[in-house]
Design a protein around this motif. Structure first.
Motif, PDB file in Angstrom:
ATOM      1  N   UNK A  66       0.835  -1.202   0.000  1.00  0.00           N
ATOM      2  CA  UNK A  66       0.000   0.000   0.000  1.00  0.00           C
ATOM      3  C   UNK A  66       0.872   1.257   0.000  1.00  0.00           C
ATOM      4  N   UNK A  67       1.933   1.245   0.788  1.00  0.00           N
ATOM      5  CA  UNK A  67       2.832   2.406   0.843  1.00  0.00           C
ATOM      6  C   UNK A  67       3.540   2.617  -0.485  1.00  0.00           C
ATOM      7  N   UNK A  68       3.922   1.507  -1.125  1.00  0.00           N
ATOM      8  CA  UNK A  68       4.585   1.618  -2.432  1.00  0.00           C
ATOM      9  C   UNK A  68       3.637   2.225  -3.469  1.00  0.00           C
TER      10      UNK A  68
ATOM     11  N   UNK B 281      11.894  13.241  -1.702  1.00  0.00           N
ATOM     12  CA  UNK B 281      10.682  13.893  -1.177  1.00  0.00           C
ATOM     13  C   UNK B 281       9.442  13.033  -1.443  1.00  0.00           C
ATOM     14  N   UNK B 282       8.840  13.045  -2.649  1.00  0.00           N
ATOM     15  CA  UNK B 282       7.636  12.216  -2.850  1.00  0.00           C
ATOM     16  C   UNK B 282       7.893  10.727  -2.598  1.00  0.00           C
ATOM     17  N   UNK B 283       9.052  10.260  -3.019  1.00  0.00           N
ATOM     18  CA  UNK B 283       9.363   8.844  -2.816  1.00  0.00           C
ATOM     19  C   UNK B 283       9.460   8.517  -1.321  1.00  0.00           C
ATOM     20  N   UNK B 284      10.280   9.284  -0.628  1.00  0.00           N
ATOM     21  CA  UNK B 284      10.511   9.033   0.794  1.00  0.00           C
ATOM     22  C   UNK B 284       9.236   9.244   1.612  1.00  0.00           C
ATOM     23  N   UNK B 285       8.612  10.408   1.414  1.00  0.00           N
ATOM     24  CA  UNK B 285       7.416  10.711   2.197  1.00  0.00           C
ATOM     25  C   UNK B 285       6.240   9.828   1.789  1.00  0.00           C
TER      26      UNK B 285
ATOM     27  N   UNK C  15       5.028  10.212  -6.703  1.00  0.00           N
ATOM     28  CA  UNK C  15       6.174  10.433  -7.585  1.00  0.00           C
ATOM     29  C   UNK C  15       5.728  10.698  -9.019  1.00  0.00           C
ATOM     30  N   UNK C  16       4.713   9.993  -9.473  1.00  0.00           N
ATOM     31  CA  UNK C  16       4.230  10.176 -10.833  1.00  0.00           C
ATOM     32  C   UNK C  16       3.702  11.588 -11.046  1.00  0.00           C
TER      33      UNK C  16
END
Length: 529
Positions: A51-53, A105-109, A60-61
């Motif tokens: 779910x997090x992925x 940023x978007x990836x990590x958060x 990110x998209x």
């Protein structure tokens, strides 16, 4: 598939590979190799990760769509403006850094916030029996995973953008648009890249190993969901692969522009002056720009040298015209005929240029002939003709003895051997057949035709048909038969095109057929030209 779609597919492959290694590889090792979990808890954590992925992918998209819009617009909209091309080029150069920002940023958060929040919720609901300290370890681990993924994205994106940068440069050149973004390029120094990469590759194993150790100390001897009794060996192998992969990406990023510069230097050394595509945003951008400025300067210098050499040829021909006004224009006409022959037999552009110059100065040796012989009206005596026969040798000596440029020395064969005969009865050395240099054989035909068809003070030049007939009769005796035949066909075609009803019109009636002084011969070999 167009170039931009291929580019986006490459980015997607890079992203999926990096995510698999960072999130589902290292992340799974951290979670399932250190935490005691039941099977149901394992499935719950897997569900949380999935779910997090998904949340991470969506965020990110959206971020990618935002910063890639200028590039997408020029490839999907018709007729972009110069400003749009430059904006796309600048955006592409910044994409490696934007990929790092996207990952950190978007990836990590996107993966951390839902993962930590859901895990905290399930711990609070007592669905997961994990200490809250694991959330802190997971947060630190997520930072490490994102940093590793960001490093991979940076170097892979650097490689992926090169085809598009090259394509945009070519598109703008085709449209005569000025690409000024090279001077305003986004600059990310090699020093920063080396420092960040080296520091991460050095610290990541230590920090990740520390996380695993702390997690195992908390768990004690209790077994985990998967039995990783040999996890230190597995971990060491994984880190070696990580370090090797990072080193390969870093070395490729530095080695590629060096190889391009070396290739450029080799092409210059071999005489080919070609600029390099400047698609870099670090110090290599300045090096490539410097190389291109060097190539431009060499081209300008060569153009100036070429102009100087051309002036020398004009000076030589003009000097000869000044001595004998009746032969004015002869060298230029012979040069024109010679180039026509050379083009017809397939000489390349460089050879044609040398042939043209050789024909212009083919009679330069006449400067060394006394006026009373060179300017004499009427028939020459045998002694005077022997003096005239020295002008090819004198001309070759003029060019050779002053150690002129190599290009000028290449004119010697045409100057020295344009009075040799195909049957070996010519001068100055009595060469025969194909032992006579090609330029000498070509100029011999052009020279004889102009001498026969030009007016003299005491006679009119022959008509074209008579001169062509003499060339036909002299094939294989006075002139190379193949070259003579080619020239005959050239003149016949020109006559038909210029005046089909009067194909026998004299060449001297053309504005290019200026007067030429000499003696009336009894045979073609006696023409003074």
């Amino acid at each position: 598939m167009n170039l931009y779609n291929l580019f986006e597919r490459t980015l997607l492959k890079n992203y999926l590979a990096g995510t698999a290694i960072a999130v589902f590889g290292m992340g799974s090792l951290l979670i399932f190799g250190t935490i005691r979990l039941s099977v149901s808890e394992g499935y719950i954590l897997i569900g949380i990760m999935v779910f997090s992925a998904m949340s991470m992918g969506v965020s990110e998209f959206l971020y990618y769509l935002s910063y890639s819009k200028p590039v997408r617009n020029v490839y999907r909209n018709g007729d972009p403006s110069s400003a749009q091309w430059q904006k796309a080029f600048s955006t592409l150069q910044r994409m490696p850094v934007l990929a790092v920002k996207r990952t950190m940023l978007p990836h990590f958060l996107g993966i951390t916030i839902p993962a930590v929040s859901l895990t905290f919720l399930f711990i609070h609901l007592e669905v997961l029996s994990l200490p809250h300290s694991y959330l802190l370890l997971a947060f630190i681990g997520a930072i490490l995973m994102s940093a590793m993924h960001a490093l991979m994205e940076f170097f892979l994106t650097m490689k992926a953008i090169q085809p598009l940068l090259t394509d945009i440069s070519l598109q703008m050149k085709k449209q005569n648009l000025n690409l000024s973004s090279h001077e305003e390029t986004y600059f990310l120094g090699i020093k920063k890249k080396l420092l960040a990469s080296s520091l991460f590759l050095a610290l990541f194993p230590v920090m990740f190993f520390s996380l695993l150790t702390i997690a195992n100390m908390i768990e004690g001897d209790r077994s985990t969901l998967f039995d990783f009794s040999n996890w230190p060996v597995f971990f060491l192998a994984l880190l070696i692969l990580l370090a090797f992969g990072g080193s390969v990406l870093l070395s490729d990023n530095i080695q590629k522009p060096i190889q391009e510069l070396k290739f450029g230097m080799d092409t210059v050394k071999n005489g080919t002056l070609s600029s390099l595509e400047n698609n870099y945003s670090d110090e290599f951008s300045e090096l490539v720009s410097g190389f291109n400025h060097m190539v431009t300067a060499i081209k300008e210098r060569d153009a100036q040298n070429e102009l100087l050499l051309e002036s020398i040829y004009m000076l030589m021909a003009g000097t000869l015209d000044a001595r004998d006004s009746y032969t004015a224009g002869h060298s230029w006409r012979v040069s024109s005929y010679a180039v026509q022959i050379g083009s017809e037999i397939g000489l390349d552009s460089r050879s044609l240029d040398l042939l043209r110059k050789s024909a212009i100065v083919h009679d330069i040796g006449k400067i060394g002939i006394r006026d009373e012989v060179l300017l004499k009206d009427g028939r020459l005596t045998d002694e005077e003709f022997e003096q005239i026969k020295q002008h090819p040798v004198i001309g070759a000596r003029i060019i050779e003895q002053y150690k002129m440029a190599p290009e000028l020395l290449m004119l010697v064969p045409g100057v020295k051997y344009h009075h040799e005969r195909f049957d070996g009865k010519g001068y100055p050395e009595g060469l025969a057949g194909h032992d006579i240099p090609l330029f000498g054989r070509i100029i011999a035909v052009a020279d004889a035709f102009d001498a026969m068809t030009s007016d003299r003070t005491y006679r009119k030049g022959m008509d074209v048909e008579r001169a062509l007939q003499i060339l036909r009769e002299g094939k294989a005796s006075q002139w190379d038969p193949d070259i003579a035949e080619v020239f005959v066909k050239i003149i016949e075609k020109e006559q038909v095109k210029s005046n089909p009803q009067h194909a026998n019109e004299k060449v001297n009636q053309s504005p290019l057929r200026l007067s030429h002084k000499g003696s009336e011969p009894t045979e073609t070999s006696a023409f003074r030209s």
